[in-house]
Design a protein around this motif. Structure first.
Motif, PDB file in Angstrom:
ATOM      1  N   TYR A 181       0.811  -1.219   0.000  1.00 60.26           N
ATOM      2  CA  TYR A 181       0.000   0.000   0.000  1.00 60.26           C
ATOM      3  C   TYR A 181       0.847   1.272   0.000  1.00 60.26           C
ATOM      4  O   TYR A 181       0.710   2.133  -0.871  1.00 60.26           O
ATOM      5  N   GLN A 182       1.733   1.428   0.967  1.00 53.82           N
ATOM      6  CA  GLN A 182       2.495   2.671   1.073  1.00 53.82           C
ATOM      7  C   GLN A 182       3.444   2.842  -0.108  1.00 53.82           C
ATOM      8  O   GLN A 182       3.656   3.966  -0.600  1.00 53.82           O
TER       9      GLN A 182
ATOM     10  N   CYS B 274       2.940   1.801  -3.140  1.00 51.29           N
ATOM     11  CA  CYS B 274       2.106   2.261  -4.273  1.00 51.29           C
ATOM     12  C   CYS B 274       1.711   3.729  -4.093  1.00 51.29           C
ATOM     13  O   CYS B 274       1.674   4.501  -5.066  1.00 51.29           O
ATOM     14  N   TYR B 275       1.421   4.114  -2.879  1.00 52.45           N
ATOM     15  CA  TYR B 275       1.049   5.504  -2.575  1.00 52.45           C
ATOM     16  C   TYR B 275       2.189   6.432  -2.969  1.00 52.45           C
ATOM     17  O   TYR B 275       1.990   7.473  -3.612  1.00 52.45           O
TER      18      TYR B 275
ATOM     19  N   ALA C 165      -4.617  -3.318  -3.544  1.00 50.78           N
ATOM     20  CA  ALA C 165      -3.805  -2.389  -2.743  1.00 50.78           C
ATOM     21  C   ALA C 165      -3.430  -1.160  -3.561  1.00 50.78           C
ATOM     22  O   ALA C 165      -3.479  -0.020  -3.069  1.00 50.78           O
ATOM     23  N   GLN C 166      -3.062  -1.384  -4.816  1.00 48.18           N
ATOM     24  CA  GLN C 166      -2.690  -0.278  -5.707  1.00 48.18           C
ATOM     25  C   GLN C 166      -3.879   0.660  -5.926  1.00 48.18           C
ATOM     26  O   GLN C 166      -3.749   1.892  -5.853  1.00 48.18           O
TER      27      GLN C 166
ATOM     28  N   GLU D  65      -6.538   1.146  -4.028  1.00 49.74           N
ATOM     29  CA  GLU D  65      -6.872   1.870  -2.803  1.00 49.74           C
ATOM     30  C   GLU D  65      -5.875   2.996  -2.551  1.00 49.74           C
ATOM     31  O   GLU D  65      -6.256   4.104  -2.135  1.00 49.74           O
ATOM     32  N   ALA D  66      -4.586   2.760  -2.812  1.00 47.66           N
ATOM     33  CA  ALA D  66      -3.563   3.786  -2.587  1.00 47.66           C
ATOM     34  C   ALA D  66      -3.789   4.989  -3.498  1.00 47.66           C
ATOM     35  O   ALA D  66      -3.721   6.145  -3.057  1.00 47.66           O
TER      36      ALA D  66
ATOM     37  N   ARG E 165      -6.945   6.968  -2.400  1.00 45.22           N
ATOM     38  CA  ARG E 165      -6.745   7.759  -1.178  1.00 45.22           C
ATOM     39  C   ARG E 165      -5.884   8.984  -1.462  1.00 45.22           C
ATOM     40  O   ARG E 165      -6.124  10.060  -0.909  1.00 45.22           O
ATOM     41  N   LEU E 166      -4.876   8.842  -2.306  1.00 46.78           N
ATOM     42  CA  LEU E 166      -4.020   9.977  -2.656  1.00 46.78           C
ATOM     43  C   LEU E 166      -4.846  11.098  -3.280  1.00 46.78           C
ATOM     44  O   LEU E 166      -4.680  12.273  -2.949  1.00 46.78           O
TER      45      LEU E 166
END
Length: 755
Positions: free
Chosen positions: A255-256, A258-259, A305-306, A308-309, A312-313
């Motif tokens: 997650y992080q 990808c963020y 996960a990608q 969602e990241a 959210r960004l």
């Protein structure tokens, strides 16, 4: 055994009804219905396999819509007299239905599923594509196939300020809004249509009207299901393999990372490579035994996960994958007149999306012929869209025109066609070649098409631009994205494309992936789209401010001439000889259409001189002198009793100028007054009551000598009989020696002199 038939009626509120019937036809399908409106009848069936293919991770859904020629009492065209591959219009209907149905099957349902809809009976005043969504949903509701909830689709049009649901063809011709809307009871899922420069609010109002009608159709489906014994329990099926521990491990690891990649604002290629590295690293979290058992889940869980990241960004920081703000448009550059031999060309590049458009001009002979069970006619403006694999950096086989290419091309065509003026004499074809794609290539096609048309000299009413928008929501929080990337299209909750001029919307296409989207959010998104569309429009008009005043030197010029239908045969000639020789001589293309007893002649050529020669020929064939009018003539033959003269403005049209009409003084020899090649004016008097032939006079334009006295008419031998010969010359009678003389080089005139 007599089948048990169940039926429900839907009232449209103006006396028209739609019926849904089941129990009579196709009972071995998982679900089947017959939809009827007027004399139009559609049969819809659905069948889904009882088992899934374990090697696929998607829903293999096929939506097939066909219009049978027998439904309209017609034979298929072509040699084999059998329906073959689907037409573009049938493919477009399939796409409309598929886009609403597909999201409502369970995400882990992977059984082969077929929805087949066919037109069995046609009504000229009913448009069957507006009934296809209702038919598809109704047959699914009668089955045990897992499906979330019923939907329907309707067409809504605005005619003279009033909205009409499922209008007739004649009503649609007068409409300024024509939209297909698909929805459930609670949510709009799909919108596609064309408009005549309407506002965003007017478009939203049309969607609301359509949604209310859809609610009635869904209620009718529910009533029909109850009549058949109630909703069947959904069949059991083998869902996707899941592993919650693996999903959590991948999410925590990726997650992080990808963020951070998403926040860096890199290019598509760099971003893709970095995401791929993280995805590969996820495999190191597991043993070989775990990967052997569940390795196929790594990509699936990494994708979640990608997604969602990135979402959210955007929602939390307002930062997009390429570093732009939510309402920011990517850099644009444009060029026109790029290809030297085309009639018009342009390049439109926006970020990593590029379209090259070409424009070709032709006559009505090049019109796109439509020959369907439900529609016959011609298109004088059409657009073809090509999406080659290299545009996305892929190498894959090309197997004909895809449904996606047909759909995107149709959207761009609808966006532009309303701006082609009604008096445009050309058949116009645009071809859009997508050379790069990361974001909406259909909207790039609209922009390139606009500039290409202007470069070709087509006098567009107003230039058109287009923009693709996205939406990401999370509860009360949402972000509208202008000019979306391909990845943003995939991860968003709505993607919609809007085209229009500075005055309003000309076309739209929306796919809404969430339930309960409020009209407030929709209207805000449309307003942001308008701002982006106007920005892009400015880039187009900076490149080419207005259509060229005329077509290019190497492009064909077209002139349309109207002539009485009685002269069409003369222009064509026996076996087409006259028109063929004229085309060859003038290097033009001549097309003749007959309409209301008039000939509409289209003359296409690159040389104005050649076009002028064709016009002169038509003028000559259709020339009719008017009584009392003065015309310039030239002497082309001298006879004993007058001169044969040709109208200068209508070569080939001859008339006898009698010797008695040459001068007020008595004339013994024609050559005392006029000679071969002389040009002068005569006055036309209509039909001479004596000779029954056209009469012209030179002397009528000369001043009458002072003291002039009318002389007795010549005797029969001296004038009357010769006069009659001259008159009969035009009729081809027995004594038509003057006429035969003009064709045979003077032999008859010699015999006349000997007499």
């Amino acid at each position: 055994m007599i089948p048990e038939v169940h039926k429900e009626i839907i009232e449209l509120g103006d006396g028209r009804t739609i019926s849904i019937e089941t129990g009579k036809l196709a009972k071995q399908a998982d679900g089947s219905v017959v939809i009827r409106m007027g004399d139009a009848m559609l049969l819809a069936t659905v069948v889904s396999a009882k088992t899934s293919n374990p090697d696929i991770d998607f829903l293999p859904l096929t939506v097939d819509y066909r219009e049978k020629f027998a439904a309209a009492g017609r034979f298929p065209g072509g040699f084999f007299k059998r329906e073959a591959r689907p037409s573009d219009q049938e493919v477009l209907t399939m796409r409309l239905v598929d886009r609403v149905l597909r999201p409502l099957f369970p995400k882990d349902y992977h059984a082969e599923t077929q929805v087949m809809i066919q037109l069995m009976s046609h009504d000229d005043e009913v448009m069957p594509d507006a009934l296809a969504g209702l038919a598809a949903s109704a047959c699914i509701q009668l089955s045990d196939i897992p499906f979330e909830y019923p939907i329907s689709e309707v067409r809504v049009a605005r005619v003279n300020g009033e909205f009409i649901v499922n209008p007739s063809k004649s009503q649609l011709k007068e409409a300024d809004i024509d939209m297909m809307v698909g929805a459930s009871e609670d949510s709009v899922a799909m919108v596609e249509g064309e408009m005549k420069e309407v506002s965003e609010k007017e478009m939203a109002d049309a969607i609301k009207v359509a949604h209310e009608a859809i609610k009635d159709q869904i209620a009718a489906q529910n009533r029909l299901v109850e009549k058949t014994g109630g909703k069947k329990p959904a069949r059991e099926y083998e869902g996707e393999k899941e592993n919650e521990e693996m999903q959590k491990a991948i999410f925590d690891f990726a997650y992080q990372k990808c963020y951070d990649i998403a926040k860096a604002g890199t290019s598509k290629q760099e971003r893709s490579e970095q995401f791929a590295e993280v995805k590969e690293a996820c495999k190191e979290l597991f043993s070989e035994e775990e990967l052997e058992e569940n390795g196929d889940l790594v990509g699936k869980y990494f994708g979640k996960a990608q997604k969602e990241a990135v979402r959210r960004l955007i929602l939390d920081e307002g930062i997009r994958l390429d570093g732009r703000a939510t309402n920011e448009i990517r850099p644009i550059w444009c060029e026109v007149d790029y290809l030297p031999s085309t009639h018009g060309s342009s390049i439109f590049t926006r970020g990593e999306t590029q379209a090259l458009a070409t424009v070709t001009l032709g006559t009505s002979k090049q019109a796109n012929v439509i020959d369907l069970p439900t529609e016959q006619g011609e298109e004088n403006f059409y657009l073809h869209y090509n999406f080659p694999p290299f545009s996305t950096g892929e190498a894959r086989p090309i197997r004909g025109t895809s449904r996606r290419e047909i759909g995107h091309g149709n959207l761009a065509q609808r966006a532009l066609k309303g701006m082609i003026p009604a008096d445009c004499p050309y058949t116009v074809r645009i071809v859009s070649e997508v050379l790069e794609s990361n974001g909406s290539s259909s909207m790039a096609t609209v922009c390139a098409g606009t500039m290409g048309l202007m470069d070709a000299g087509v006098q567009l009413t107003n230039p058109v631009s287009g923009i693709a928008m996205g939406l990401i929501t999370d509860g009360e929080k949402y972000a509208v994205l202008s000019d979306i990337l391909g990845d943003e299209d995939h991860l968003g909750d709505m993607d919609f494309k809007v085209t229009g001029t500075a005055n309003g919307i000309t076309a739209c296409q929306m796919d809404i992936k969430i339930k309960g989207l409020s009209y407030e959010i929709l209207e805000n998104a449309l307003e942001q789209a308008r701002e982006g569309r106007i920005h892009i429009l400015g880039k187009l008009t900076d490149t080419i401010a207005e259509p060229r005043a005329s077509v290019k030197a190497h492009a064909p010029k077209i002139v349309t001439v109207t002539m009485p239908g009685e002269f069409i045969g003369a222009l064509i000639g026996p076996g087409g000889k006259v028109i063929q020789e004229l085309q060859k001589e003038t290097e033009t293309e001549i097309v003749i259409n007959e309409e209301n007893e008039m000939g509409i002649v289209e003359i296409l050529g690159t040389s104005q001189e050649g076009i002028d020669k064709v016009i002169a020929k038509i003028d000559s064939l259709t020339f009719k002198p008017e009584v009392g009018t003065v015309y310039e003539v030239q002497v082309i033959k001298i006879l004993d009793f007058g001169a044969v003269v040709e109208y200068v403005e209508a070569p080939g049209n001859e008339v006898l100028l009698h010797i008695s009409e040459l001068d007020w003084n008595r004339t013994d020899n024609v050559t005392d007054v006029v000679n071969m090649g002389d040009v002068f004016e005569v006055k036309y008097f209509g039909i001479d009551p004596k000779t029954k032939k056209d009469k012209v006079s030179r002397k009528a334009l000369l001043p009458k000598p002072e003291g002039y006295k009318e002389r007795a008419p010549r005797n029969d031998r001296d004038g009357g009989r010769r006069d009659n010969r001259g008159g009969r010359d035009n009729r081809g009678g027995r004594d038509n020696r003057g006429g035969r003389d003009s064709r045979s080089g003077g032999g008859n005139r010699d015999r006349n002199n000997n007499r």
